[in-house]
Each structure stands twice: as C-alpha cells, then as structure tokens.
Design an enzyme around this catalytic site. Structure first.
Site, PDB file in Angstrom:
ATOM      1  N   TRP A   1      62.332  20.287 -33.123  1.00  0.00           N
ATOM      2  CA  TRP A   1      61.169  19.524 -32.882  1.00  0.00           C
ATOM      3  C   TRP A   1      59.907  19.972 -33.718  1.00  0.00           C
ATOM      4  O   TRP A   1      58.949  19.299 -33.539  1.00  0.00           O
ATOM      5  CB  TRP A   1      60.902  19.554 -31.369  1.00  0.00           C
ATOM      6  CG  TRP A   1      61.775  18.712 -30.383  1.00  0.00           C
ATOM      7  CD1 TRP A   1      62.844  18.219 -30.819  1.00  0.00           C
ATOM      8  CD2 TRP A   1      61.895  18.673 -28.957  1.00  0.00           C
ATOM      9  NE1 TRP A   1      63.742  17.733 -29.972  1.00  0.00           N
ATOM     10  CE2 TRP A   1      62.939  17.819 -28.597  1.00  0.00           C
ATOM     11  CE3 TRP A   1      61.127  19.100 -28.004  1.00  0.00           C
ATOM     12  CZ2 TRP A   1      63.259  17.565 -27.496  1.00  0.00           C
ATOM     13  CZ3 TRP A   1      61.256  18.823 -26.732  1.00  0.00           C
ATOM     14  CH2 TRP A   1      62.489  17.833 -26.336  1.00  0.00           C
TER      15      TRP A   1
ATOM     16  N   GLU B   1      58.960  26.340 -43.402  1.00  0.00           N
ATOM     17  CA  GLU B   1      57.634  26.239 -42.967  1.00  0.00           C
ATOM     18  C   GLU B   1      57.034  27.708 -42.722  1.00  0.00           C
ATOM     19  O   GLU B   1      56.088  27.912 -42.765  1.00  0.00           O
ATOM     20  CB  GLU B   1      57.680  25.381 -41.689  1.00  0.00           C
ATOM     21  CG  GLU B   1      57.483  23.785 -42.501  1.00  0.00           C
ATOM     22  CD  GLU B   1      58.307  22.606 -41.506  1.00  0.00           C
ATOM     23  OE1 GLU B   1      58.240  22.937 -40.130  1.00  0.00           O
ATOM     24  OE2 GLU B   1      58.520  21.712 -41.937  1.00  0.00           O
TER      25      GLU B   1
ATOM     26  N   GLY C   1      60.996  16.440 -44.535  1.00  0.00           N
ATOM     27  CA  GLY C   1      59.868  15.900 -44.159  1.00  0.00           C
ATOM     28  C   GLY C   1      59.493  14.934 -45.275  1.00  0.00           C
ATOM     29  O   GLY C   1      58.346  14.296 -45.063  1.00  0.00           O
TER      30      GLY C   1
ATOM     31  N   GLY D   1      64.883  17.292 -38.257  1.00  0.00           N
ATOM     32  CA  GLY D   1      63.396  17.592 -37.895  1.00  0.00           C
ATOM     33  C   GLY D   1      62.874  16.106 -37.328  1.00  0.00           C
ATOM     34  O   GLY D   1      63.109  15.932 -36.114  1.00  0.00           O
ATOM     35  N   GLY D   2      62.115  15.516 -38.142  1.00  0.00           N
ATOM     36  CA  GLY D   2      61.453  14.325 -37.893  1.00  0.00           C
ATOM     37  C   GLY D   2      62.410  13.203 -37.084  1.00  0.00           C
ATOM     38  O   GLY D   2      61.973  12.944 -35.829  1.00  0.00           O
TER      39      GLY D   2
END
Ligand code: PGA
Length: 246
Positions: free
Chosen positions: A10, A92, A176, A229-230
């Site tokens: 998330w 990240e 992303g 992710g997204g």
C-alpha cells in the site's frame, strides 16, 4: 508447485484509518475462499494493529533490535503484533531514504533472526538497463543483500516449504509508471536471479501489475507471485489480481 504469493504494497496510503479498514475488509472478503494463492497485505505501520484476519506484512524494519533509536520499529515488535512478512530493500527506500545493499543486508539478518518472512526487492534502473548492466546490478543486489545468510536453511525454515526469503524482481522503471516489464524480459531476469538463490525460494514480479497483466506473469514468466503497488489500493482490482493466479 509453490503456491504463488500475492502481496499488496500500500506504500504511504490510505490517509485515514477508516479507509484502511474498509480496503482491508473488502479484500479479505473477496479472497477468503481462495486457497490457490497466499495473500499478504502490507499497510503502513500504524494500521498493522487495526487489521485482523488476513496475513500482514510491514513495508520496512529497523536493523537495530531495541533501544535509543528514535522513530525505528524492530522486527521483534512486528513479530509480536502477528506480522508475518517484511518488505526490505524496496527501490523507494533505496532512492529516497538512502537504503544501501549493506543496510538491506543488516535488516534481512535481523528480520530472519526474529522469525519473519522477507520480501527482498531488487531491480535495475532505466539507466542501468540501457547501459546493459541489468544482470550485474541484480547479481550485486542479491549477493550483498543476502551476504552471510544460509539460504537453503532459511528457505525451509520459517514457513515451509516456500517461506523464508522471497525475492521481488521490481525493475525501477516499471514501478508506478504503467510501463510494466514484458513477460519475456521478466522471465529472463527471473531465470537469472534463480542462479543465485536456493531452489525453493520464491521469485516475485512487481512493477505496474494490473488485473489485465497479472495472470501472464504467474503463468508464463516463471515468477511465483506478485508485489502489487498502485493496483492494490482498489479492492476490486486487487481481488481480480489474486484470482488471476488461480
Ligand atoms: P506499482 O508498485 O505496482 O505501483 O508499480 C509496485 C511496488 O513498488 O512494489
């Protein structure tokens, strides 16, 4: 056959507890009858104690055990909360928070020691890829990240037969961006990564996974799961992704 691991990252979302609980409950409901995949939700730390009834992962961990380390969260604390997985070395973390291969290695050692499973992220940047350095980068990240860890022992130890450390291949340029890595190129990287790890360790793919492309990774790339992710922020979309692994 290893059960595919489908993990939701998330990241720093959602903003409100209420939203986190709603998303979690919808996902839990949607995947409750699915036995063909292992589903893990990795929310921000603060939501971990609020979410119950599905496997949980943390997105980061300290390499220190306890003491005067302001702002840090230890592996033992996560274990005590019932957390089963920790994401380590995400790009990240590497890019924005200075996480090096050495730091990832220290975190992996502490987390393995606490009896938690690990999703260890590796992957090349666009620059490294265009310079023909992809394999070199992957090899370095794996070797340094897993330095000093007894891989065959770990793979079987924690969550037999496939637990312990999973590698998530996440090309940085695919994260992303909507520009997911092709199944063929993923397969080449997954095969390459397997040269350096134990046989029963999972290799996951991550980077712009959506329900339209998820099944192909599971069925055709040789990956044993996905880090999403997204698309994991929509319950409907994430449930479809989990179902595509059936
Ligand atoms: P993405 O992120 O699915 O939004 O590309 C994947 C990840 O960073 O783990």
């Amino acid at each position: 056959m290893m059960k595919p691991l489908i993990a939701a990252n998330w990241k720093m979302n959602p903003i409100l507890q209420k939203e986190a609980k709603e998303l979690f409950d919808s996902v839990k409901k949607g995947v409750r009858n699915i036995t063909s995949a292992e589903v893990v939700i990795c929310p921000p730390f603060v939501y971990l104690p609020l979410l119950k009834g599905s496997k949980l992962g943390a997105q980061n961990v300290s390499y220190e055990e306890k003491g005067a380390f302001t702002g840090e969260i230890s592996a033992a604390m996560l274990k005590d909360l019932g957390v089963e997985y920790v994401i380590i070395g995400h790009s990240e973390r590497r890019k924005y928070f200075g996480e090096t291969d050495e730091i990832a290695n220290k975190k992996i050692k502490k987390t393995v020691g606490a009896g938690l499973n690990i999703i260890f992220c590796i992957g090349e940047t666009e620059e490294e890829r265009s310079a023909g350095k992809k394999n070199e980068v992957l090899e370095r990240q794996i070797k340094k990240g897993l330095d000093g860890i007894d891989l065959p022992a770990q793979a079987g130890n924690l969550n037999p037969p496939t637990g312990g450390i999973s590698i998530a291949y996440e090309p940085v340029w695919a994260i992303g961006t909507g520009n997911n890595c092709s199944v063929q190129e993923t397969k080449e990287s997954v095969d390459y990564i397997r040269k350096f790890i134990a046989e029963d360790m999972r290799v996951l793919y991550g980077g712009s996974v959506k329900s339209e492309n998820s099944g192909a990774y599971i069925k055709e790339s040789g990956a044993n799961g996905l880090l999403v992710g997204g698309a994991s922020l929509s319950a409907e979309e994430f449930i479809k992704i989990v179902k595509s692994a059936e």
